[in-house]
Motif scaffolding. Structure first.
Motif, short mmCIF file in Angstrom:
data_model
loop_
_atom_site.label_atom_id
_atom_site.label_comp_id
_atom_site.label_asym_id
_atom_site.label_seq_id
_atom_site.Cartn_x
_atom_site.Cartn_y
_atom_site.Cartn_z
N ALA A 95 -73.39 11.90 24.69
CA ALA A 95 -72.41 12.38 23.71
C ALA A 95 -73.01 12.36 22.31
CB ALA A 95 -71.16 11.51 23.77
N ALA A 96 -73.83 11.32 22.04
CA ALA A 96 -74.38 11.19 20.70
C ALA A 96 -75.57 12.13 20.46
CB ALA A 96 -74.81 9.74 20.46
N HIS A 97 -76.39 12.35 21.48
CA HIS A 97 -77.63 13.10 21.24
C HIS A 97 -77.71 14.41 22.01
CE1 HIS A 97 -78.92 9.48 19.30
NE2 HIS A 97 -78.70 8.79 20.38
N GLY A 98 -76.68 14.81 22.67
CA GLY A 98 -76.76 16.02 23.49
C GLY A 98 -77.41 15.69 24.80
N ASP A 99 -77.88 16.70 25.50
CA ASP A 99 -78.49 16.49 26.81
C ASP A 99 -79.81 15.75 26.65
OD1 ASP A 99 -79.64 16.59 29.25
OD2 ASP A 99 -79.26 18.73 29.60
N ILE A 100 -79.83 14.47 27.12
CA ILE A 100 -81.02 13.64 26.88
C ILE A 100 -82.20 14.03 27.76
CG2 ILE A 100 -79.81 11.63 25.94
CD1 ILE A 100 -79.99 10.41 28.74
N GLY A 104 -87.60 17.26 23.22
CA GLY A 104 -87.25 16.96 21.83
C GLY A 104 -87.36 18.17 20.92
N ARG A 105 -86.61 18.13 19.81
CA ARG A 105 -86.69 19.24 18.85
C ARG A 105 -87.97 19.09 18.03
NH1 ARG A 105 -81.33 17.76 17.33
NH2 ARG A 105 -79.87 18.82 18.70
N PRO A 106 -88.64 20.21 17.72
CA PRO A 106 -89.86 20.09 16.90
C PRO A 106 -89.51 19.59 15.50
CG PRO A 106 -89.28 22.40 17.21
CD PRO A 106 -88.32 21.60 18.06
#
Ligand code: DAH
Length: 351
Positions: A95-100, A104-106
């Motif tokens: 819920a906090a970080h989206g689909d774990i 990772g985002r660049p």
């Protein structure tokens, strides 16, 4: 029989205590409470005992069975609650970080602003020629910005440098603080504080109270330079500038010195380099002149040295002031200076 039951009870409870997952718990249940378990066997065997013994042992065995059953229920409940809270924890993270499980985002890395890059290039060259970098405040005293540089209050040169005054008055009710109009004031401070031989460059922001357009901003950038020593001549100034131009613009670009006037130098010159596009022929970029002005320079006026406590009969000096902002404008063909400071990443990302 009572002893056997007690031993069995103890073993069962000890094993149960160590169990950490549901499959092992199920094995435990089958082993101690299942149809083929020792306890069930013993309960069945009660029938063969004499009546008195049967009563006692029966009651005891049933109590043990009930105890093990309730211990089993408790453990079962505890294991279920634990696995649920684990699910909850991963749920919270999601819920906090989206689909774990997603990559990772660049993280975009920054780079130098084109003006800062130009500063560094200019400073690197002068440092390699033996100049030292000095910096001072954007807020300056009238004295160092004007007076010490041979520009007294009524001097017409002040008209070309209308400044922002700081709302401050000294003991005599005079306004004496301003935003510096050139970094030549840093050279003035150096003359007042350092002893020759001196070789310094002063990079920094400067401010003028001017209307904004494509080639004028109330804030821009300069690198001022100063050399003070015994026997310094105009030839040294020219030599340093030829070398700077050779390294900065390339060996084939010609450099031109022409007379100009600045109150703090005598003689004063304007330094220009040949236009990179038309090579002296004249084009739109250089305003048909064939040359692009890069700096003002000259031999430091004896009065300026004297005021700072340096004897002009013993020492001579040259000075120069390079405009920074026009360099990347010409290099990248940018026709509006305001773009540099508009903070638009689409523009800045190109360099
Ligand atoms: N301070 C001058 C200006 O802002 C430029 C300049 C000219 C600086 C001659 C110097 C110099 O040090 O010698 O227009």
């Amino acid at each position: 029989m009572i002893q056997r039951l007690e031993g069995l009870n103890q073993n069962a409870l000890r094993e149960l205590d160590a169990i950490k997952d549901t499959p092992t718990l199920e094995q435990w249940r089958i082993r101690y409470l299942g149809r083929k378990s020792e306890l069930t066997g013993m309960l069945r065997g009660l029938a063969d005992l004499p009546l008195e013994e049967r009563k006692n042992a029966g009651a005891f065995a049933n109590r043990i069975k009930a105890g093990l059953e309730s211990a089993f229920e408790q453990k079962n409940g505890a294991l279920k609650a634990e696995s649920q809270s684990q699910v909850l924890r991963t749920g919270e993270a999601e819920a906090a970080h989206g689909d774990i499980t997603l990559p990772g985002r660049p993280c975009p890395s920054g780079r130098l602003h084109p003006i800062m890059e130009t500063y560094r290039e200019i400073c690197d060259i002068f440092v390699s020629l033996g100049f030292q970098i000095v910096e001072s405040n954007d807020v300056e005293l009238d004295y160092y910005n004007f007076e010490a540089l041979n520009i007294p209050a009524e001097h017409p040169a002040r008209d070309s440098m209308s400044t922002f005054w700081v709302d401050y008055e000294n003991d005599r009710g005079e306004r004496t603080m301003l935003l510096r109009t050139h970094t030549t004031c840093v050279s003035a401070r150096v003359i007042h504080t350092m002893k020759p031989p001196i070789r310094v460059i002063a990079p920094g922001h400067v401010f003028r109270y001017e209307a904004t357009d494509a080639t004028h901003l109330p804030m821009f950038n300069q690198v001022d330079g100063l050399a003070v020593d015994k026997g310094i001549t105009m030839a040294d100034l020219k030599g340093v500038f030829y070398e700077f131009a050779r390294r900065f613009y390339g060996p084939e670009r010609r450099v031109r010195f022409r007379c100009d006037y600045f109150p703090f130098v005598e003689p004063g010159v304007e330094v220009a380099v040949e236009c990179a596009v038309c090579h002296g022929g004249g084009c739109r970029l250089c305003g048909s002149s064939g040359w692009i002005e890069i700096a003002g320079a000259g031999m430091t006026h004896p009065k300026v040295l004297e005021r700072g406590g340096i004897d002009p009969n013993e020492y001579t000096s040259f000075a120069f002031g390079i405009g920074v902002d026009r360099i990347p404008m010409l290099r990248y063909g940018i026709d509006d200076m305001r773009l540099f400071f508009g903070n638009d990443l689409r523009f800045l990302k190109q360099f």
